[in-house]
Design a protein around this motif. Structure first.
Motif, short mmCIF file in Angstrom:
data_model
loop_
_atom_site.label_atom_id
_atom_site.label_comp_id
_atom_site.label_asym_id
_atom_site.label_seq_id
_atom_site.Cartn_x
_atom_site.Cartn_y
_atom_site.Cartn_z
N ILE A 127 0.84 -1.20 0.00
CA ILE A 127 0.00 0.00 0.00
C ILE A 127 0.87 1.24 0.00
O ILE A 127 0.63 2.19 -0.76
N PHE A 128 1.90 1.27 0.83
CA PHE A 128 2.77 2.44 0.88
C PHE A 128 3.44 2.67 -0.48
O PHE A 128 3.51 3.81 -0.94
N SER A 129 3.91 1.61 -1.11
CA SER A 129 4.60 1.76 -2.40
C SER A 129 3.67 2.29 -3.48
O SER A 129 4.06 3.15 -4.27
N VAL A 130 2.45 1.79 -3.52
CA VAL A 130 1.50 2.26 -4.53
C VAL A 130 1.12 3.72 -4.30
O VAL A 130 1.11 4.53 -5.24
N VAL A 131 0.85 4.08 -3.06
CA VAL A 131 0.49 5.46 -2.74
C VAL A 131 1.66 6.39 -3.04
O VAL A 131 1.50 7.44 -3.65
N ARG A 132 2.85 5.99 -2.66
CA ARG A 132 4.03 6.83 -2.89
C ARG A 132 4.29 7.02 -4.38
O ARG A 132 4.60 8.13 -4.83
N ALA A 133 4.16 5.96 -5.17
CA ALA A 133 4.35 6.06 -6.62
C ALA A 133 3.31 6.99 -7.23
O ALA A 133 3.64 7.82 -8.10
N ALA A 134 2.06 6.87 -6.81
CA ALA A 134 1.01 7.73 -7.34
C ALA A 134 1.26 9.19 -6.98
O ALA A 134 1.09 10.09 -7.82
N VAL A 135 1.68 9.44 -5.75
CA VAL A 135 1.94 10.81 -5.31
C VAL A 135 3.16 11.38 -6.04
O VAL A 135 3.15 12.53 -6.49
N ASP A 136 4.23 10.60 -6.16
CA ASP A 136 5.42 11.06 -6.87
C ASP A 136 5.10 11.39 -8.33
O ASP A 136 5.53 12.42 -8.85
N ARG A 137 4.36 10.50 -8.97
CA ARG A 137 4.00 10.74 -10.36
C ARG A 137 3.12 11.98 -10.50
O ARG A 137 3.32 12.81 -11.37
N GLY A 138 2.14 12.11 -9.63
CA GLY A 138 1.28 13.29 -9.67
C GLY A 138 2.04 14.58 -9.42
O GLY A 138 1.79 15.60 -10.07
N GLY A 139 2.99 14.53 -8.51
CA GLY A 139 3.82 15.72 -8.25
C GLY A 139 4.67 16.09 -9.45
O GLY A 139 4.81 17.26 -9.78
N ALA A 140 5.24 15.09 -10.10
CA ALA A 140 6.06 15.36 -11.29
C ALA A 140 5.22 15.95 -12.42
O ALA A 140 5.64 16.88 -13.10
N VAL A 141 4.02 15.41 -12.60
CA VAL A 141 3.12 15.95 -13.63
C VAL A 141 2.75 17.39 -13.30
O VAL A 141 2.72 18.26 -14.17
N GLY A 142 2.49 17.67 -12.03
CA GLY A 142 2.16 19.03 -11.61
C GLY A 142 3.30 20.00 -11.85
O GLY A 142 3.08 21.13 -12.31
N VAL A 143 4.52 19.58 -11.56
CA VAL A 143 5.68 20.44 -11.80
C VAL A 143 5.84 20.70 -13.29
O VAL A 143 6.12 21.82 -13.71
N ARG A 144 5.65 19.65 -14.11
CA ARG A 144 5.76 19.85 -15.55
C ARG A 144 4.71 20.85 -16.05
O ARG A 144 5.00 21.70 -16.88
N ARG A 145 3.52 20.77 -15.52
CA ARG A 145 2.48 21.71 -15.92
C ARG A 145 2.81 23.14 -15.50
O ARG A 145 2.51 24.09 -16.22
N MET A 146 3.43 23.28 -14.34
CA MET A 146 3.77 24.63 -13.85
C MET A 146 5.00 25.20 -14.53
O MET A 146 5.05 26.39 -14.82
N THR A 147 6.01 24.36 -14.76
CA THR A 147 7.28 24.86 -15.28
C THR A 147 7.52 24.53 -16.75
O THR A 147 8.39 25.12 -17.38
N GLY A 148 6.81 23.54 -17.26
CA GLY A 148 7.05 23.09 -18.62
C GLY A 148 8.20 22.09 -18.73
O GLY A 148 8.56 21.68 -19.82
N HIS A 149 8.78 21.69 -17.60
CA HIS A 149 9.92 20.77 -17.59
C HIS A 149 9.64 19.61 -16.64
O HIS A 149 9.11 19.79 -15.54
N TRP A 150 10.03 18.41 -17.07
CA TRP A 150 9.87 17.23 -16.25
C TRP A 150 11.02 17.15 -15.25
O TRP A 150 12.18 17.26 -15.64
#
Length: 90
Positions: free
Chosen positions: A65-88
């Motif tokens: 459960i921790f691994s799945v939640v952490r992966a989802a949160v990390d991926r969502g955070g990276a997508v959010g940063v890309r949307r804000m900055t235009g860079h992955w």
């Protein structure tokens, strides 16, 4: 240069999201354990009254459960940063 912007922007987001992921994963685990085991609390590894199977099953479930939640949160955070900055963030 542009890659550094993504990393820099992601760092504080990643830290905050990591704390949130831990809290969410813990809450999910407690609910799943309560539903599957019918017991209010997950076993403590040093609990003498609990068997190996129950303790290892709880640890495996908690880790998954921790691994799945952490992966989802990390991926969502990276997508959010890309949307804000235009860079992955790499």
């Amino acid at each position: 240069m542009s890659n550094r912007i993504g990393k820099t922007a992601y760092r504080p987001v990643g830290v905050l999201m990591g704390f949130a992921a831990g809290a969410v994963a813990g809450a999910i685990f407690r609910q799943v354990w309560k539903m599957t085991a019918g017991d209010g609390e997950a076993p403590d590894p040093t609990d003498e009254d609990r068997g190996w199977g129950e303790i290892l099953a709880a640890a495996a479930l908690q880790g998954a459960i921790f691994s799945v939640v952490r992966a989802a949160v990390d991926r969502g955070g990276a997508v959010g940063v890309r949307r804000m900055t235009g860079h992955w963030p790499d």
